[in-house]
Scaffold this active site. Sequence first.
Site, mmCIF file in Angstrom:
data_model
loop_
_atom_site.group_PDB
_atom_site.id
_atom_site.type_symbol
_atom_site.label_atom_id
_atom_site.label_comp_id
_atom_site.label_asym_id
_atom_site.label_seq_id
_atom_site.Cartn_x
_atom_site.Cartn_y
_atom_site.Cartn_z
ATOM 1 N N TYR A 40 0.852 -1.195 0.000
ATOM 2 C CA TYR A 40 0.000 0.000 0.000
ATOM 3 C C TYR A 40 0.885 1.241 0.000
ATOM 4 O O TYR A 40 1.728 1.409 0.895
ATOM 5 C CB TYR A 40 -0.899 -0.014 1.249
ATOM 6 C CG TYR A 40 -1.805 1.198 1.334
ATOM 7 C CD1 TYR A 40 -2.653 1.527 0.276
ATOM 8 C CD2 TYR A 40 -1.809 2.021 2.451
ATOM 9 C CE1 TYR A 40 -3.481 2.638 0.339
ATOM 10 C CE2 TYR A 40 -2.639 3.130 2.523
ATOM 11 C CZ TYR A 40 -3.470 3.430 1.462
ATOM 12 O OH TYR A 40 -4.287 4.542 1.519
ATOM 13 N N HIS A 46 -4.629 5.149 -2.618
ATOM 14 C CA HIS A 46 -5.784 6.043 -2.760
ATOM 15 C C HIS A 46 -5.294 7.380 -3.293
ATOM 16 O O HIS A 46 -4.221 7.846 -2.893
ATOM 17 C CB HIS A 46 -6.442 6.300 -1.400
ATOM 18 C CG HIS A 46 -7.157 5.120 -0.842
ATOM 19 N ND1 HIS A 46 -6.565 4.218 0.007
ATOM 20 C CD2 HIS A 46 -8.437 4.696 -1.011
ATOM 21 C CE1 HIS A 46 -7.439 3.286 0.338
ATOM 22 N NE2 HIS A 46 -8.592 3.553 -0.263
HETATM 23 C C1 COA Z 1 2.133 13.780 -8.359
HETATM 24 C C2 COA Z 1 3.579 14.181 -8.082
HETATM 25 C C3 COA Z 1 4.117 13.283 -6.965
HETATM 26 C C4 COA Z 1 4.422 13.974 -9.359
HETATM 27 O O1 COA Z 1 5.789 14.260 -9.041
HETATM 28 P P1 COA Z 1 6.870 14.658 -10.168
HETATM 29 O O2 COA Z 1 8.212 14.431 -9.567
HETATM 30 O O3 COA Z 1 6.563 15.988 -10.692
HETATM 31 O O4 COA Z 1 6.560 13.573 -11.292
HETATM 32 P P2 COA Z 1 7.560 13.145 -12.470
HETATM 33 O O5 COA Z 1 8.433 14.309 -12.848
HETATM 34 O O6 COA Z 1 8.241 11.885 -12.072
HETATM 35 O O7 COA Z 1 6.500 12.908 -13.631
HETATM 36 C C5 COA Z 1 6.428 11.708 -14.370
HETATM 37 C C6 COA Z 1 5.296 11.830 -15.359
HETATM 38 O O8 COA Z 1 4.024 11.975 -14.691
HETATM 39 C C7 COA Z 1 3.187 12.855 -15.481
HETATM 40 N N1 COA Z 1 2.976 14.123 -14.771
HETATM 41 C C8 COA Z 1 3.620 14.556 -13.669
HETATM 42 N N2 COA Z 1 3.186 15.804 -13.333
HETATM 43 C C9 COA Z 1 2.243 16.132 -14.274
HETATM 44 C C10 COA Z 1 1.437 17.281 -14.481
HETATM 45 N N3 COA Z 1 1.531 18.363 -13.674
HETATM 46 N N4 COA Z 1 0.588 17.278 -15.523
HETATM 47 C C11 COA Z 1 0.507 16.227 -16.352
HETATM 48 N N5 COA Z 1 1.261 15.098 -16.218
HETATM 49 C C12 COA Z 1 2.101 15.050 -15.176
HETATM 50 C C13 COA Z 1 3.968 13.163 -16.746
HETATM 51 O O9 COA Z 1 3.652 12.167 -17.698
HETATM 52 C C14 COA Z 1 5.402 13.036 -16.281
HETATM 53 O O10 COA Z 1 6.315 12.742 -17.339
HETATM 54 P P3 COA Z 1 6.952 13.946 -18.185
HETATM 55 O O11 COA Z 1 7.413 14.999 -17.221
HETATM 56 O O12 COA Z 1 8.077 13.256 -18.901
HETATM 57 O O13 COA Z 1 5.846 14.417 -19.089
HETATM 58 C C15 COA Z 1 3.695 15.681 -7.678
HETATM 59 O O14 COA Z 1 3.005 16.459 -8.620
HETATM 60 C C16 COA Z 1 3.165 15.994 -6.286
HETATM 61 O O15 COA Z 1 3.891 15.872 -5.301
HETATM 62 N N6 COA Z 1 1.896 16.436 -6.190
HETATM 63 C C17 COA Z 1 1.314 16.798 -4.889
HETATM 64 C C18 COA Z 1 1.167 15.617 -3.972
HETATM 65 C C19 COA Z 1 0.294 14.555 -4.582
HETATM 66 O O16 COA Z 1 -0.730 14.838 -5.192
HETATM 67 N N7 COA Z 1 0.714 13.279 -4.371
HETATM 68 C C20 COA Z 1 -0.010 12.143 -4.815
HETATM 69 C C21 COA Z 1 -0.960 11.785 -3.752
HETATM 70 S S1 COA Z 1 -1.620 10.168 -4.004
#
Ligand code: COA
Length: 210
Positions: free
Chosen positions: A89, A126
């Site tokens: 999980y 989730h």
């Molecule tokens: C979701 C989250 C963890 C992604 O982290 P990140 O380090 O930016 O992600 P990555 O750089 O590894 O992204 C990998 C892929 O995911 C997708 N992606 C990531 N952010 C995106 C965005 N803002 N819009 C669209 N696609 C997105 C893309 O396909 C991306 O690949 P690319 O950059 O080559 O296009 C980050 O936005 C975050 O911390 N958000 C707030 C907390 C959250 O919502 N956590 C999840 C709770 S379950």
Amino acid sequence: MHCPQPNIEIVHLNETHRESVESLCEECFPIHYPDWWYNNILSDRVQFSIGAFSDVHLVGMIVAEYQSPREAREQGKISYSCSNYSVLYIISLGVRSEYRRQGIARKLICLLLDSLNTNCKLVYLHVQSTNDVAINFYQWQNFQEYSKVPGYYTINDTPADALVYTYPIHGGPTELVPWTDLFLNSIYMMYDWTYTQFQKLFSYVKENFT
Ligand SMILES: CC(C)(COP(=O)(O)OP(=O)(O)OC[C@H]1O[C@@H](n2cnc3c(N)ncnc32)[C@H](O)[C@@H]1OP(=O)(O)O)[C@@H](O)C(=O)NCCC(=O)NCCS
């Protein structure tokens, strides 16, 4: 799995990182987590608490724990029945906003999946149903939407829905069919209940009649 190589250092998080972890969570999540939540994720009980550091700054983290299929049934309403296997999980994943879109979350997921023991057949999590960025991210990582849980979160005293996403691993189940949940879960619950009652009865008999 091929992991991306952003310029970060990977560190196992513990109580000494608490301040940085709290600050990252406050930035990343709309939920205010209580002390016990931090105690739990920074304790040895949770198997994966992995931080991504840029210099001395914590810029991302992923937290995950092994569960039994029974726990996954209770918490995720997942109808996965193989009791010999474990389920992972993902409790939390976040990257500081100024470090996003650099492959850090992808690297963390990748490291996590690569380090799972082969007994683990399913990963699930989730995510808030309105969190399009995270949903895009998980879909991009080939996680599959499994079900919706109305009111799973409470955000600013308001209920918010969650989606459950799953990812089969090590030959785990690729087709989990939510519509069978109700039926299967009732059977599993009856099984769990009967098993617990028998255990209680057995202990009682042992204590009082031997
Ligand atoms: C979701 C989250 C963890 C992604 O982290 P990140 O380090 O930016 O992600 P990555 O750089 O590894 O992204 C990998 C892929 O995911 C997708 N992606 C990531 N952010 C995106 C965005 N803002 N819009 C669209 N696609 C997105 C893309 O396909 C991306 O690949 P690319 O950059 O080559 O296009 C980050 O936005 C975050 O911390 N958000 C707030 C907390 C959250 O919502 N956590 C999840 C709770 S379950």
